[in-house]
Design an enzyme around this catalytic site. Structure first.
Site, PDB file in Angstrom:
ATOM      1  N   ARG A   1     131.248  20.362  34.188  1.00  0.00           N
ATOM      2  CA  ARG A   1     132.413  19.507  34.428  1.00  0.00           C
ATOM      3  C   ARG A   1     133.348  19.537  33.230  1.00  0.00           C
ATOM      4  NH1 ARG A   1     130.161  13.996  36.193  1.00  0.00           N
ATOM      5  NH2 ARG A   1     129.003  14.520  34.327  1.00  0.00           N
ATOM      6  N   LYS A  24     112.029  10.435  46.453  1.00  0.00           N
ATOM      7  CA  LYS A  24     110.946  11.426  46.338  1.00  0.00           C
ATOM      8  C   LYS A  24     109.877  11.194  47.405  1.00  0.00           C
ATOM      9  CE  LYS A  24     111.773  12.046  41.415  1.00  0.00           C
ATOM     10  NZ  LYS A  24     111.573  11.447  40.092  1.00  0.00           N
TER      11      LYS A  24
HETATM   12  P1  NAP Z   1     122.753  15.986  33.933  1.00  0.00           P
HETATM   13  O1  NAP Z   1     122.100  16.172  32.633  1.00  0.00           O
HETATM   14  O2  NAP Z   1     123.634  14.815  34.148  1.00  0.00           O
HETATM   15  O3  NAP Z   1     123.563  17.324  34.268  1.00  0.00           O
HETATM   16  C1  NAP Z   1     124.470  17.414  35.310  1.00  0.00           C
HETATM   17  C2  NAP Z   1     125.295  18.675  35.115  1.00  0.00           C
HETATM   18  O4  NAP Z   1     126.187  18.812  36.213  1.00  0.00           O
HETATM   19  C3  NAP Z   1     126.179  18.677  33.857  1.00  0.00           C
HETATM   20  O5  NAP Z   1     126.178  19.947  33.285  1.00  0.00           O
HETATM   21  C4  NAP Z   1     127.571  18.328  34.388  1.00  0.00           C
HETATM   22  O6  NAP Z   1     128.607  18.863  33.605  1.00  0.00           O
HETATM   23  C5  NAP Z   1     127.523  19.007  35.726  1.00  0.00           C
HETATM   24  N1  NAP Z   1     128.434  18.424  36.702  1.00  0.00           N
HETATM   25  C6  NAP Z   1     128.448  17.165  37.176  1.00  0.00           C
HETATM   26  N2  NAP Z   1     129.440  17.023  38.092  1.00  0.00           N
HETATM   27  C7  NAP Z   1     130.050  18.220  38.168  1.00  0.00           C
HETATM   28  C8  NAP Z   1     131.136  18.715  38.924  1.00  0.00           C
HETATM   29  N3  NAP Z   1     131.810  17.941  39.762  1.00  0.00           N
HETATM   30  N4  NAP Z   1     131.497  20.022  38.769  1.00  0.00           N
HETATM   31  C9  NAP Z   1     130.838  20.803  37.913  1.00  0.00           C
HETATM   32  N5  NAP Z   1     129.776  20.391  37.172  1.00  0.00           N
HETATM   33  C10 NAP Z   1     129.413  19.117  37.304  1.00  0.00           C
HETATM   34  O7  NAP Z   1     121.682  15.916  35.110  1.00  0.00           O
HETATM   35  P2  NAP Z   1     120.185  16.470  35.071  1.00  0.00           P
HETATM   36  O8  NAP Z   1     119.305  15.447  34.444  1.00  0.00           O
HETATM   37  O9  NAP Z   1     120.135  17.853  34.598  1.00  0.00           O
HETATM   38  O10 NAP Z   1     119.834  16.403  36.640  1.00  0.00           O
HETATM   39  C11 NAP Z   1     120.317  17.367  37.543  1.00  0.00           C
HETATM   40  C12 NAP Z   1     119.600  17.204  38.879  1.00  0.00           C
HETATM   41  O11 NAP Z   1     118.200  17.385  38.687  1.00  0.00           O
HETATM   42  C13 NAP Z   1     119.751  15.817  39.509  1.00  0.00           C
HETATM   43  O12 NAP Z   1     119.775  15.959  40.914  1.00  0.00           O
HETATM   44  C14 NAP Z   1     118.473  15.104  39.098  1.00  0.00           C
HETATM   45  O13 NAP Z   1     118.093  14.081  39.992  1.00  0.00           O
HETATM   46  C15 NAP Z   1     117.498  16.245  39.154  1.00  0.00           C
HETATM   47  N6  NAP Z   1     116.301  16.096  38.326  1.00  0.00           N
HETATM   48  C16 NAP Z   1     116.426  15.753  37.013  1.00  0.00           C
HETATM   49  C17 NAP Z   1     115.283  15.665  36.221  1.00  0.00           C
HETATM   50  C18 NAP Z   1     115.351  15.282  34.782  1.00  0.00           C
HETATM   51  O14 NAP Z   1     114.290  15.075  34.180  1.00  0.00           O
HETATM   52  N7  NAP Z   1     116.519  15.157  34.184  1.00  0.00           N
HETATM   53  C19 NAP Z   1     114.037  15.938  36.788  1.00  0.00           C
HETATM   54  C20 NAP Z   1     113.961  16.304  38.131  1.00  0.00           C
HETATM   55  C21 NAP Z   1     115.103  16.384  38.893  1.00  0.00           C
HETATM   56  P3  NAP Z   1     128.825  18.385  32.089  1.00  0.00           P
HETATM   57  O15 NAP Z   1     127.640  18.912  31.328  1.00  0.00           O
HETATM   58  O16 NAP Z   1     130.100  19.059  31.672  1.00  0.00           O
HETATM   59  O17 NAP Z   1     128.893  16.891  32.118  1.00  0.00           O
HETATM   60  N1  HSE Z   2     114.979  10.372  36.661  1.00  0.00           N
HETATM   61  C1  HSE Z   2     113.841  11.031  37.173  1.00  0.00           C
HETATM   62  C2  HSE Z   2     112.591  10.387  36.614  1.00  0.00           C
HETATM   63  C3  HSE Z   2     113.865  12.491  36.800  1.00  0.00           C
HETATM   64  O1  HSE Z   2     112.697   9.617  35.656  1.00  0.00           O
HETATM   65  O2  HSE Z   2     111.519  10.626  37.150  1.00  0.00           O
HETATM   66  C4  HSE Z   2     112.793  13.271  37.507  1.00  0.00           C
HETATM   67  O3  HSE Z   2     113.082  13.383  38.865  1.00  0.00           O
END
Ligand code: NAP
Ligand code: HSE
Length: 449
Positions: A47, A207
């Protein structure tokens, strides 16, 4: 030489960075595991281009236009890692319409729009893979859908939200405050962009909806799953639970009875010796019971950059070798085919922990006990410490005064019940909340012995 596979990474935050690191730092291993096909990261979509990134991918275009990345003919797999249910849905539908396979970690998206997305995938003869959507690095999607395929699943109990488990562990083990523990979980990349989803039980419910689709074929919309998060858990509940020999965990549970399944997410008191009670920090665990296999327990890192990326990359590899295409066609997920109906959890039987702040006056305990007796709920034990003798407890109590400016003495009253139907217990708790001697809402959690 085998054809290479082009990948567009839409979202390069916590998880996306991990995926990019695995694909670049272990490129040789990836090619070997992909049957000789090199996995080429062609686009990173973000983004904010000005944000510093922890990964550099030589040769990849970095941009903000996801449509251009998805439309690139050199891309065969779109990895959606932006989160949310709006733009993410557009990305997935556009990718499928353009003939690309999709990998996602987005449980909120699957829970809300699984039916539409899977219909679109079948129509496009492409796959959607989502191992990372539940329990981060634990391969629970494959375990449930493939390795346990000989079973009818009869129960699921899971610690599915790493952030909540991290907070509860920190509160119980080091007395960290709820808000400090949440801040730390955010800093470590465990929490959702909107951490309310973690602490109010929504993420665990998303989940659970995904697991219920695989195990029972039921499509549970987010509103179909009764949920209670961890925000109502007070430090005094953690202490009372410990005094009684229990630990509080946020559990996502599926209970099967005949051809119905009840799904709910709530804090539960687990015996300290229970394997799930020993799951600490951001770790997740899922206890799956099958009619043939019995109980199987899966445990591992449930959130965070590299564990989650591990599952995302496994999906990419499955597509590269053609495995995902076979399992996707056979599984028929989100197709509406099920023998199970969703049921409310009112009939689920459990013991309960109840904690209420009550006036320390004659008749209050009798009134509380009557509410339980009216629902035929038997009391197993009661704890009421003298507030004045327990500074740790009295520190938790709100100050109160009568009309004559006399201090009102309030004490926490904790009742453990024998097994009762959830519906009856809820009715008792409702009646109890109306008693004049009870100050504020009572807190109650089921107890799993
Ligand atoms: P995050 O750190 O917030 O990363 C989101 C990414 O998407 C960022 O790079 C952001 O850009 C980009 N983005 C957001 N809106 C956008 C748009 N409109 N156009 C282009 N890019 C956009 O999220 P995350 O923790 O990696 O999680 C990603 C997914 O994985 C989610 O669905 C979450 O539920 C899932 N998940 C996360 C975890 C975890 O432990 N974090 C575990 C399992 C599943 P910027 O970097 O420029 O802001
Ligand atoms: N926010 C989520 C958690 C990331 O804390 O379990 C993994 O899906």
């Amino acid at each position: 030489m085998a054809e290479s596979l082009g990948i567009a990474l839409v979202g390069c935050g916590t998880v996306g960075t991990g995926v990019a690191r695995i694909l670049t730092e272990h490129a040789g291993r990836m090619t070997a595991r992909a049957g000789g096909r090199s996995l080429v990261l062609r686009h990173l979509v973000v983004r904010d281009l000005a944000k510093p990134r922890d990964v550099v991918v030589p040769g990849a275009a970095v941009g903000t236009d996801w449509r251009a990345a998805v439309a690139d003919p050199a891309v065969q797999i779109v990895v959606e890692l932006i989160g949310g249910t709006t733009i993410a849905k557009d990305v997935v539908l556009a990718a499928l319409a353009a003939g690309k396979h999709v990998v996602t970690a987005n449980k909120a998206l699957l829970a809300a729009h699984g039916f539409e997305l899977f219909e679109a995938a079948r129509k496009a003869e492409r796959v959607i893979c989502f191992e990372a959507a539940v329990a981060g690095g634990i391969p629970i999607i494959r375990a449930l859908g493939e390795s346990l395929a000989a079973n009818q699943i009869t129960g699921i109990q899971g610690i599915l939200n790493g952030t909540s488990n991290f907070i509860l562990s920190a509160m119980a083990e080091s007395g960290t405050s709820y808000s400090d523990a949440l801040k730390e979980a955010q800093r470590l990349g465990y929490a959702e962009a909107d951490p309310t989803l973690d602490v109010d039980g929504s993420d665990a419910a998303h989940k659970l909806a995904v697991l219920a689709q695989i195990a029972f074929g039921v499509t549970a919309q987010p509103g179909d799953i009764e949920k209670q998060g961890i925000a109502g858990i007070d430090a005094m509940d953690t202490r009372f639970a410990a005094e009684l020999g229990y630990t509080i965990k946020l559990l996502a549970e599926a209970w099967v009875a005949d051809k119905t399944v009840a799904l709910h997410v709530a804090p539960v008191l687990l015996r300290r010796t229970d394997p799930l009670a020993q799951v600490r920090g951001a770790f997740n665990a899922v206890l799956v019971t099958g009619d043939v296999v019995g109980e199987t327990l899966f445990q591992g890192a449930g959130a965070g950059m590299m564990p989650t990326a591990s599952s995302v990359v496994a999906d990419i590899l499955d597509i590269a070798v053609g495995r995902a295409q076979k399992t996707f066609a056979a599984a028929k997920l989100w197709s509406g085919k099920t023998e199970f109906a969703l049921a409310p959890s009112d009939k689920v039987r459990s013991r309960f922990y109840l904690r209420a702040l009550v006036r320390d006056e004659p008749g209050v305990l009798a009134d509380v006990c009557r509410c339980l007796a009216n629902e035929r709920i038997s009391i197993a034990s009661i704890i009421q410490h003298e507030a004045v003798e327990s500074p740790a407890l009295s520190a938790d109590l709100p100050a109160g005064r009568t009309g004559e400016n006399q201090p009102i003495l309030m004490v926490p009253l904790v009742i453990m019940t024998h097994v009762a139907e959830t519906g009856r217990f809820r009715a008792a708790a409702k009646a109890l909340a109306k008693l004049p001697g009870v100050c504020g809402p009572a807190v109650f959690f089921s107890v799993d012995d």
